[in-house]
Design a protein around this motif. Structure first.
Motif, PDB file in Angstrom:
ATOM      1  N   LYS A 110       0.802  -1.226   0.000  1.00  0.00           N
ATOM      2  CA  LYS A 110       0.000   0.000   0.000  1.00  0.00           C
ATOM      3  C   LYS A 110       0.831   1.270   0.000  1.00  0.00           C
ATOM      4  N   TRP A 205      -0.083  -3.170   5.026  1.00  0.00           N
ATOM      5  CA  TRP A 205      -1.443  -2.915   5.504  1.00  0.00           C
ATOM      6  C   TRP A 205      -1.882  -1.463   5.317  1.00  0.00           C
ATOM      7  N   ASN A 209      -4.249   1.005   9.606  1.00  0.00           N
ATOM      8  CA  ASN A 209      -4.529  -0.361  10.065  1.00  0.00           C
ATOM      9  C   ASN A 209      -3.445  -0.840  11.016  1.00  0.00           C
ATOM     10  N   GLU A 251      -5.040 -11.682   9.036  1.00  0.00           N
ATOM     11  CA  GLU A 251      -5.093 -11.360   7.607  1.00  0.00           C
ATOM     12  C   GLU A 251      -5.084 -12.624   6.759  1.00  0.00           C
ATOM     13  N   ARG A 255      -8.142 -13.643   4.242  1.00  0.00           N
ATOM     14  CA  ARG A 255      -7.879 -13.585   2.802  1.00  0.00           C
ATOM     15  C   ARG A 255      -7.560 -14.937   2.192  1.00  0.00           C
ATOM     16  N   PHE A 315      -9.242  -6.642   8.872  1.00  0.00           N
ATOM     17  CA  PHE A 315      -8.968  -7.193   7.542  1.00  0.00           C
ATOM     18  C   PHE A 315     -10.205  -7.783   6.877  1.00  0.00           C
ATOM     19  N   THR A 318     -11.253  -5.848   3.849  1.00  0.00           N
ATOM     20  CA  THR A 318     -10.512  -5.969   2.592  1.00  0.00           C
ATOM     21  C   THR A 318     -11.002  -7.121   1.729  1.00  0.00           C
ATOM     22  N   LYS A 320     -13.144  -9.026  -0.849  1.00  0.00           N
ATOM     23  CA  LYS A 320     -13.875  -8.504  -1.999  1.00  0.00           C
ATOM     24  C   LYS A 320     -15.318  -9.002  -2.053  1.00  0.00           C
ATOM     25  N   ARG A 325     -17.315 -10.662   3.520  1.00  0.00           N
ATOM     26  CA  ARG A 325     -16.867  -9.465   4.236  1.00  0.00           C
ATOM     27  C   ARG A 325     -17.759  -9.196   5.438  1.00  0.00           C
TER      28      ARG A 325
END
Length: 384
Positions: A110, A205, A209, A251, A255, A315, A318, A320, A325
């Motif tokens: 990022k 991150w 965050n 995370e 993810r 997290f 994040t 999608k 989520r």
């Protein structure tokens, strides 16, 4: 052969476009095109001057023919030796170079710099130097083996002291211990991890965050330390660092369901798998510091758990897929509320027996160590 030639023609087309169709360059590649075309009429394999493997299989017993073909191959190769596009397809040994090998895989983060990691590390170094200068320098190793100040200075400067937190309502001591360290060795170890692994996590991150997980983990580590070890004065940023490790685990959990069909998705999955191994090793190293003076295991465990539960909430945003989520955000919010709710409720329930001696930390350590010196402000006032 056709696949190789198509790649070369594409590169030639791009190069000709960039140099505005230079006549000499065009003639050079046109000549190369003719040679390849003529060679294809006689054989379906690569010409001997392009492939070292075919060259070895097609050696002739006639010495004169060998010499002639060798000179011809050298002349042809030298004709195109100045072509950078040709060199990009074949290496020095005549072997085909895969385009995928040329492209370096890049993991996109990022931000470029890790601001808060540097800021906190700088403050921690300055605080230790000033504290040692103000509070009598370095204590004897039998009192503080970490090459640091006298332990009453740790409490005076904001270390975790359960008596001050519970009886005098000094709630800010739940955060300030991350700015203090027991000594030089303790500081170097924590700052090294913070500037290496922690700094990369911040770039990965984002600073906000990272800061949320770092500070909430600091609070969680101090709360559990008060509950589990109320009779000890402890300091250090290792609880917050453990929270960063817990955040990385969160995370990975959030993810893990992401697609790996895209390039960044595939690279991201690979990087996070490697990070899991690194995080495990780092957790083991930090846990070893649980057994040194003025650092407790409860703070490390509390930071790890706090970073994990808060990280799931952070997290989850994040992810999608909207459904996943929402699910992970609700799970993260619930377990975060349960963790902090139970911890604070028990801490202020009145069931914790705090040593009354911690009200006067200087007198407490004088009873345990001979020739103990109190050089901080509060210790001097108590002596008078």
């Amino acid at each position: 052969m056709s696949e190789t030639w198509n790649k070369l023609k594409q590169k030639v087309h791009r190069k000709n476009t960039n140099v505005n169709n230079d006549d000499d360059t065009f003639n050079q590649y046109q000549s190369f095109d003719n040679k390849i075309t003529n060679s294809n009429k006689n054989t379906s394999s690569l010409p001997s001057w392009l492939s070292s493997s075919n060259n070895n299989n097609k050696k002739s017993n006639n010495k004169n023919n060998n010499s002639s073909s060798h000179h011809q191959r050298d002349d042809s190769a030298s004709t195109f030796s100045q072509s950078e596009d040709f060199k990009s397809i074949f290496d020095d040994n005549g072997k085909k170079v895969d385009d995928d090998d040329e492209e370096e895989e890049i993991y996109v983060v990022k931000q470029r710099y890790s601001y808060f990691s540097i800021i906190f590390s700088t403050i921690q170094v300055i605080v230790l130097i000033v504290m040692m200068f103000h509070c009598g320098g370095v204590a004897p190793l039998n009192i503080n083996p970490m090459i640091g100040p006298y332990p009453d200075a740790l409490s005076e400067w904001g270390g975790k002291n359960a008596y001050n937190i519970l009886e005098e309502d000094e709630w800010w001591r739940l955060i300030t211990p991350i700015l203090l360290h027991a000594g030089v060795i303790h500081l170097l170890c924590n700052v090294a991890v913070q500037l290496e692994t922690g700094a990369f996590f911040e770039r990965e991150w984002g600073s906000m965050n990272w800061l949320i997980i770092y500070l909430t983990s600091a609070v969680g580590s101090s709360v559990l330390s008060v509950v589990a070890m109320p009779d000890a004065v402890s300091v250090g940023s290792s609880g917050a660092v453990m929270g960063l490790f817990g955040g990385k685990l969160a995370e990975v959990i959030c993810r893990c369901c992401e697609s790996d069909k895209t390039e960044q998705g595939r690279i991201g999955h690979q990087v996070r798998k490697e990070q899991c191994a690194g995080v495990t090793c780092s957790v083991v190293v930090v846990l070893l510091f649980s057994f040194i003076p003025y650092v407790d295991w409860a703070a490390h465990l509390g930071g790890l758990l706090a970073g994990l539960v808060v990280g799931i909430m952070v997290f989850s945003c994040t992810i999608k897929t909207i459904l996943w989520r929402c699910i992970w955000f609700l799970v993260g919010t619930a377990i975060t509320g349960v963790f902090y709710g139970i911890s604070f409720q028990y801490m202020y329930s009145g069931n914790i027996d705090v040593a009354e001696e911690l009200r006067d930390v200087c007198g407490y350590y004088k009873e345990h160590f001979e020739n103990y010196e109190c050089n901080c402000i509060r210790g001097e006032q108590d002596d008078h």
